[in-house]
Design a protein around this motif. Structure first.
Motif, PDB file in Angstrom:
ATOM      1  N   LYS A  86      46.869   6.084  65.578  1.00  0.00           N
ATOM      2  CA  LYS A  86      48.232   5.637  65.594  1.00  0.00           C
ATOM      3  C   LYS A  86      49.005   6.187  64.385  1.00  0.00           C
ATOM      4  CE  LYS A  86      51.945   3.262  66.775  1.00  0.00           C
ATOM      5  NZ  LYS A  86      52.833   3.595  65.910  1.00  0.00           N
ATOM      6  N   ASP A  87      48.163   5.896  63.387  1.00  0.00           N
ATOM      7  CA  ASP A  87      49.062   6.407  61.994  1.00  0.00           C
ATOM      8  C   ASP A  87      49.226   7.974  62.120  1.00  0.00           C
ATOM      9  OD1 ASP A  87      50.153   5.688  59.629  1.00  0.00           O
ATOM     10  OD2 ASP A  87      48.349   4.841  58.780  1.00  0.00           O
ATOM     11  N   SER A  90      54.907  -1.428  66.800  1.00  0.00           N
ATOM     12  CA  SER A  90      53.882  -0.909  67.313  1.00  0.00           C
ATOM     13  C   SER A  90      52.531  -0.898  66.538  1.00  0.00           C
ATOM     14  CB  SER A  90      54.178   0.521  67.935  1.00  0.00           C
ATOM     15  OG  SER A  90      54.661   1.412  66.787  1.00  0.00           O
ATOM     16  N   GLY A  91      52.451  -0.642  65.260  1.00  0.00           N
ATOM     17  CA  GLY A  91      51.550  -0.649  64.462  1.00  0.00           C
ATOM     18  C   GLY A  91      50.663  -2.115  64.498  1.00  0.00           C
ATOM     19  N   HIS A 131      49.414   9.817  64.290  1.00  0.00           N
ATOM     20  CA  HIS A 131      50.184  10.355  65.316  1.00  0.00           C
ATOM     21  C   HIS A 131      51.703  10.225  64.669  1.00  0.00           C
ATOM     22  CE1 HIS A 131      52.844  10.270  68.838  1.00  0.00           C
ATOM     23  NE2 HIS A 131      52.058  11.136  69.395  1.00  0.00           N
ATOM     24  N   SER A 132      51.804   9.043  64.149  1.00  0.00           N
ATOM     25  CA  SER A 132      53.199   8.778  63.672  1.00  0.00           C
ATOM     26  C   SER A 132      53.393   9.747  62.408  1.00  0.00           C
ATOM     27  CB  SER A 132      53.159   7.402  63.177  1.00  0.00           C
ATOM     28  OG  SER A 132      52.930   6.450  63.960  1.00  0.00           O
ATOM     29  N   THR A 138      48.804  -2.395  67.644  1.00  0.00           N
ATOM     30  CA  THR A 138      47.679  -1.471  67.463  1.00  0.00           C
ATOM     31  C   THR A 138      46.444  -2.188  66.833  1.00  0.00           C
ATOM     32  OG1 THR A 138      49.081   0.462  67.820  1.00  0.00           O
ATOM     33  CG2 THR A 138      46.846   0.677  66.856  1.00  0.00           C
ATOM     34  N   ILE A 142      41.214   3.163  65.700  1.00  0.00           N
ATOM     35  CA  ILE A 142      42.210   2.988  66.690  1.00  0.00           C
ATOM     36  C   ILE A 142      43.563   3.065  65.870  1.00  0.00           C
ATOM     37  CG2 ILE A 142      43.570   1.219  68.242  1.00  0.00           C
ATOM     38  CD1 ILE A 142      41.144   2.668  69.400  1.00  0.00           C
ATOM     39  N   PRO A 143      43.626   2.297  64.275  1.00  0.00           N
ATOM     40  CA  PRO A 143      44.747   2.388  63.768  1.00  0.00           C
ATOM     41  C   PRO A 143      45.012   3.759  63.055  1.00  0.00           C
ATOM     42  CG  PRO A 143      43.640   0.423  63.223  1.00  0.00           C
ATOM     43  CD  PRO A 143      42.929   0.996  64.099  1.00  0.00           C
TER      44      PRO A 143
END
Length: 237
Positions: free
Chosen positions: A228-229, A177-178, A231-232, A181, A224-225
């Motif tokens: 995602k980072d 998923s990363g 949130h993870s 992204t 954007i990354p």
């Protein structure tokens, strides 16, 4: 408006920066993160390699290409979007600095500096590598003609981006998923650029607006990354 000194010479400055980065990357461990693995699987090391690799590509586009042409890419941009070559091309000469310096020099530095805390952000520039490589290679496949940047797209951008995907997709901090992204961020950077170039060529936006869009377009690569980072990391707490 003619091209200024910096408009014409920034690729050579970038080549000098890339040479320093490559010496440090391959000659020392100063930019390593995980020394228990190969540097080619170390996300922090790969983060610093990203801008260096892309600066080599910029040298072929804006420095000297494989046909010996200097500063050849701007006329390719003009032809692609229905404009005559310079000096008659309507795209502002400052466009190419506005595109390249923010997305590679600035976003590349931001991504690399954040790579220790946010490994996925560190790899954000590889989405630009991948999408830009496909655009050069796709143009070559469609026309059969060399275009400035296609050699380094084949031998630098595409291999590096594919390797990063292969080397990190099992990393729990990155994963499939990363990687998706990262490539989404690359699509956004290149998509916004292309859309703004089309909008200008059709008279929908001014030259100042075109330049302004590029000055903020680079933010997709780290932002954007990072989302995602972040949130993870929240999910792991």
């Amino acid at each position: 408006m003619p091209f200024g000194w910096f408009d014409m010479n920034w690729p050579w400055i970038g080549l000098f920066i890339a040479a320093i980065l490559l010496v440090v990357l391959f000659g020392t461990d100063a930019l390593r993160g995980e020394r228990s693995v190969s540097r080619w699987r170390d996300p922090r090391w790969l983060a610093w390699l990203a801008p260096a690799g892309y600066m080599l590509h910029q040298t072929e586009e804006y420095g000297v290409d494989m046909l010996g042409q200097f500063f050849a890419f701007p006329n390719l941009v003009c032809a692609t979007f229905g404009q005559p070559p310079y000096p008659d091309c309507a795209y502002p000469p400052s466009l190419y600095v506005a595109i390249n310096i923010p997305v590679i020099w600035i976003a590349g530095l931001i991504c690399a500096l954040l790579s220790r805390l946010y490994p996925l952000v560190g790899l954000g520039l590889y989405g630009v590598h991948f999408v830009n490589a496909l655009s050069h290679i796709g143009m070559f496949a469609a026309t059969g003609d060399y275009n400035p940047g296609v050699l380094t797209a084949f031998v630098v951008l595409l291999p590096l981006s594919v390797w990063v995907a292969f080397a990190t997709w099992k990393n729990p901090l990155i994963g499939r998923s990363g990687i998706a992204t990262i490539f989404l961020a690359g699509l956004l950077v290149n998509g916004v650029l292309a859309a703004s170039l089309v909008a200008f060529s059709r008279g929908l936006i001014s030259g100042d607006t075109l330049i302004g869009i590029q000055l903020f377009n680079f933010l997709w690569s780290p932002l954007i990354p990072w989302l995602k980072d972040w949130h993870s990391q929240q999910g792991r707490r």
